[in-house]
Design a protein around this motif. Structure first.
Motif, mmCIF file in Angstrom:
data_model
loop_
_atom_site.group_PDB
_atom_site.id
_atom_site.type_symbol
_atom_site.label_atom_id
_atom_site.label_comp_id
_atom_site.label_asym_id
_atom_site.label_seq_id
_atom_site.Cartn_x
_atom_site.Cartn_y
_atom_site.Cartn_z
ATOM 1 N N ARG A 1 74.988 -40.676 45.331
ATOM 2 C CA ARG A 1 73.947 -39.876 44.683
ATOM 3 C C ARG A 1 72.602 -40.567 44.865
ATOM 4 N NH1 ARG A 1 76.846 -39.764 39.009
ATOM 5 N NH2 ARG A 1 77.489 -41.766 39.853
ATOM 6 N N SER A 2 71.580 -39.766 44.838
ATOM 7 C CA SER A 2 70.223 -40.322 44.978
ATOM 8 C C SER A 2 69.837 -41.030 43.684
ATOM 9 C CB SER A 2 69.224 -39.200 45.263
ATOM 10 O OG SER A 2 69.041 -38.401 44.105
ATOM 11 N N GLY A 3 68.811 -41.859 43.779
ATOM 12 C CA GLY A 3 68.302 -42.536 42.598
ATOM 13 C C GLY A 3 67.856 -41.543 41.531
ATOM 14 N N GLU A 4 67.227 -40.463 41.957
ATOM 15 C CA GLU A 4 66.777 -39.442 41.013
ATOM 16 C C GLU A 4 67.963 -38.781 40.316
ATOM 17 O OE1 GLU A 4 63.849 -35.526 40.788
ATOM 18 O OE2 GLU A 4 64.417 -36.312 42.747
ATOM 19 N N GLU A 5 69.022 -38.471 41.061
ATOM 20 C CA GLU A 5 70.218 -37.861 40.454
ATOM 21 C C GLU A 5 70.844 -38.795 39.419
ATOM 22 O OE1 GLU A 5 72.276 -35.066 43.801
ATOM 23 O OE2 GLU A 5 72.180 -37.213 44.254
ATOM 24 N N VAL A 6 70.964 -40.071 39.760
ATOM 25 C CA VAL A 6 71.557 -41.039 38.831
ATOM 26 C C VAL A 6 70.655 -41.199 37.612
ATOM 27 C CG1 VAL A 6 72.270 -43.439 38.509
ATOM 28 C CG2 VAL A 6 72.844 -42.245 40.630
ATOM 29 N N TYR A 7 69.350 -41.293 37.833
ATOM 30 C CA TYR A 7 68.429 -41.419 36.701
ATOM 31 C C TYR A 7 68.580 -40.216 35.767
ATOM 32 C CZ TYR A 7 64.410 -41.295 33.722
ATOM 33 O OH TYR A 7 63.628 -41.210 32.599
ATOM 34 N N ASN A 8 68.560 -39.011 36.320
ATOM 35 C CA ASN A 8 68.626 -37.800 35.493
ATOM 36 C C ASN A 8 69.953 -37.661 34.766
ATOM 37 O OD1 ASN A 8 66.010 -36.918 36.023
ATOM 38 N ND2 ASN A 8 66.644 -35.876 37.887
ATOM 39 N N SER A 9 71.039 -38.116 35.369
ATOM 40 C CA SER A 9 72.347 -37.938 34.739
ATOM 41 C C SER A 9 72.728 -39.081 33.808
ATOM 42 C CB SER A 9 73.435 -37.761 35.798
ATOM 43 O OG SER A 9 73.583 -38.940 36.560
ATOM 44 N N SER A 10 72.141 -40.263 33.981
ATOM 45 C CA SER A 10 72.545 -41.411 33.168
ATOM 46 C C SER A 10 71.377 -42.172 32.538
ATOM 47 C CB SER A 10 73.372 -42.389 34.010
ATOM 48 O OG SER A 10 74.556 -41.776 34.438
ATOM 49 N N CYS A 11 70.434 -42.586 33.342
ATOM 50 C CA CYS A 11 69.379 -43.499 32.885
ATOM 51 C C CYS A 11 68.404 -42.848 31.915
ATOM 52 C CB CYS A 11 68.615 -44.045 34.075
ATOM 53 S SG CYS A 11 69.657 -44.731 35.375
ATOM 54 N N ASN A 12 68.158 -41.554 32.106
ATOM 55 C CA ASN A 12 67.176 -40.841 31.299
ATOM 56 C C ASN A 12 67.510 -40.881 29.809
ATOM 57 O OD1 ASN A 12 64.873 -39.148 30.853
ATOM 58 N ND2 ASN A 12 66.289 -37.455 30.590
ATOM 59 N N THR A 13 68.773 -41.010 29.469
ATOM 60 C CA THR A 13 69.177 -41.037 28.069
ATOM 61 C C THR A 13 68.407 -42.102 27.305
ATOM 62 O OG1 THR A 13 71.383 -40.290 28.695
ATOM 63 C CG2 THR A 13 71.156 -41.292 26.516
ATOM 64 N N CYS A 14 68.315 -43.292 27.849
ATOM 65 C CA CYS A 14 67.599 -44.385 27.170
ATOM 66 C C CYS A 14 66.167 -44.548 27.674
ATOM 67 C CB CYS A 14 68.355 -45.693 27.332
ATOM 68 S SG CYS A 14 69.955 -45.676 26.491
ATOM 69 N N HIS A 15 65.984 -44.502 28.992
ATOM 70 C CA HIS A 15 64.673 -44.775 29.560
ATOM 71 C C HIS A 15 63.709 -43.597 29.406
ATOM 72 C CE1 HIS A 15 65.443 -48.777 31.106
ATOM 73 N NE2 HIS A 15 66.653 -48.349 31.460
ATOM 74 N N VAL B 1 73.250 -47.427 41.384
ATOM 75 C CA VAL B 1 72.449 -48.037 40.312
ATOM 76 C C VAL B 1 71.173 -48.627 40.901
ATOM 77 C CG1 VAL B 1 72.383 -49.871 38.567
ATOM 78 C CG2 VAL B 1 74.441 -48.472 38.824
ATOM 79 N N MET B 2 71.286 -49.303 42.027
ATOM 80 C CA MET B 2 70.106 -49.878 42.675
ATOM 81 C C MET B 2 69.137 -48.770 43.091
ATOM 82 S SD MET B 2 71.896 -53.138 44.653
ATOM 83 C CE MET B 2 71.219 -52.707 46.174
ATOM 84 N N ALA B 3 69.657 -47.647 43.584
ATOM 85 C CA ALA B 3 68.796 -46.524 43.966
ATOM 86 C C ALA B 3 68.083 -45.957 42.746
ATOM 87 C CB ALA B 3 69.619 -45.432 44.655
ATOM 88 N N ALA B 4 68.763 -45.923 41.609
ATOM 89 C CA ALA B 4 68.135 -45.445 40.367
ATOM 90 C C ALA B 4 67.020 -46.387 39.933
ATOM 91 C CB ALA B 4 69.180 -45.297 39.263
#
Length: 143
Positions: A65-79, A131-134
């Motif tokens: 998955r792209s960094g944006e996809e990972v960010y939107n599906s996981s990282c965005n919750t906290c960040h 994770v690195m891409a995110a």
């Protein structure tokens, strides 16, 4: 009142009572059926080694998955909200000191966890590369 009228009245009352009881019982079963449907399992679990012929097969991944996809599906919750002190996405001031430590440090912290951040941000389906891409995606959009 004559004996016949009393008996007739008693029979009518008994009939109405039986009909009401039957109706209530049928409604009770309908409610039980509704509840059973709502709490039924959503799926089944198929473990390696089990006969899973009837189990649906998940679609094969088309690659990382792209960094944006990972960010939107996981990282965005906290960040996205700054939960537990997480630096907010798109906030250059919050990221400046972290970015200054270098990308290797940021990647390491994201993969292995650091302070309040758990390893991979609890994304159990994320590879290290995802994770690195995110992290790269967040940094690119937070400078």
């Amino acid at each position: 009142m004559s004996q016949a009228k009393k008996v007739f009245g008693l029979m009518v009352a008994l009939g109405v009572g039986l009909a009401a009881s039957a109706f209530a019982f049928s409604q009770s079963n309908a409610v039980k059926d509704e509840i059973s449907e709502r709490i039924a399992p959503a799926g089944t679990l198929c473990m390696a080694g089990d006969d899973c012929a009837a189990a649906p097969v998940a679609a094969a991944s088309s690659g990382p998955r792209s960094g944006e996809e990972v960010y939107n599906s996981s990282c965005n919750t906290c960040h996205g909200a700054g939960v537990a002190g997480a630096p907010k996405y798109g906030d250059p001031a919050a990221w400046a000191d972290r970015i200054a430590k270098g990308m290797d440090t940021l990647h390491n912290h994201a993969i292995n966890g650091f302070n309040a951040m758990p390893a991979k941000g609890l994304c159990t389906t994320c590879s290290d590369e995802e994770v690195m891409a995110a992290v790269d995606y967040i940094v690119e959009n937070s400078q």
